[in-house]
Design an enzyme around this catalytic site. Sequence first.
Site, PDB file in Angstrom:
ATOM      1  N   ASN A  84       0.837  -1.191   0.000  1.00 30.05           N
ATOM      2  CA  ASN A  84       0.000   0.000   0.000  1.00 30.05           C
ATOM      3  C   ASN A  84       0.882   1.255   0.000  1.00 30.05           C
ATOM      4  O   ASN A  84       2.111   1.163   0.015  1.00 30.05           O
ATOM      5  CB  ASN A  84      -0.931  -0.047   1.227  1.00 30.05           C
ATOM      6  CG  ASN A  84      -2.232   0.666   0.988  1.00 30.05           C
ATOM      7  OD1 ASN A  84      -2.277   1.711   0.354  1.00 30.05           O
ATOM      8  ND2 ASN A  84      -3.307   0.104   1.503  1.00 30.05           N
ATOM      9  N   HIS A 114      23.288   0.048  11.950  1.00 32.74           N
ATOM     10  CA  HIS A 114      24.453   0.911  12.161  1.00 32.74           C
ATOM     11  C   HIS A 114      25.299   0.391  13.316  1.00 32.74           C
ATOM     12  O   HIS A 114      24.790  -0.258  14.228  1.00 32.74           O
ATOM     13  CB  HIS A 114      23.993   2.345  12.418  1.00 32.74           C
ATOM     14  CG  HIS A 114      23.214   2.912  11.278  1.00 32.74           C
ATOM     15  ND1 HIS A 114      23.810   3.399  10.138  1.00 32.74           N
ATOM     16  CD2 HIS A 114      21.880   3.021  11.075  1.00 32.74           C
ATOM     17  CE1 HIS A 114      22.877   3.809   9.300  1.00 32.74           C
ATOM     18  NE2 HIS A 114      21.694   3.583   9.841  1.00 32.74           N
ATOM     19  N   GLY A 141      -0.446  -1.607   8.700  1.00 33.91           N
ATOM     20  CA  GLY A 141       0.078  -0.271   8.456  1.00 33.91           C
ATOM     21  C   GLY A 141       1.011   0.229   9.549  1.00 33.91           C
ATOM     22  O   GLY A 141       0.813  -0.031  10.727  1.00 33.91           O
TER      23      GLY A 141
END
Length: 184
Positions: A84, A114, A141
């Site tokens: 989406n 990192h 989402g």
Amino acid sequence: MASEREKMEAGLMYCCVDDELDRLRSRTYEIVHGHNSMPPSKRGDVAPELAALFGLAGDNIRLEAPFHCVYGYNLFLEERVYMNVGCVILDTARVHVGAGTMFGPGVHVYCAEHSKDPVERAAGLEVAKPVTIGENVWVGGRAVILPGVSIGANAIVGAGSVVTRDVPPGATVVGNPARAVARD
């Protein structure tokens, strides 16, 4: 001596501030921009230049704009993958997404981890860890999937979850950090 790209692709510590990697990212950003600028009648389609960049682009893939990836060639999307709007894939390592998997809006997948050492981090040192997402997974989402995570087939990742460790097949995980819950 290995290049920074070779170190990245081998899963070794590498410096992300590098001319070759900058060129690859710039090329990909141009291609992604073309995808994100397609006319509304093409909404959800994958721009041919973007599909050609991917390590694998199965049939019936839909990537709603805006979409973002870093290199593209590390993306392996099987058939019927749907992403989406607003999905971001930071594919410094291989990202494999199984057939029939769906991402809700704003899902982020990160491969770069990192350095934990502040001096190394300031120098741009990181390591790329692959992410694997099985078939028929539903990622809600605004979920975030961190480097090195594998999500098993048929799993569900709840909206807003931060996935910090592997998810077994068929499991439902929610929260930050994501934890297993019983399925309804």
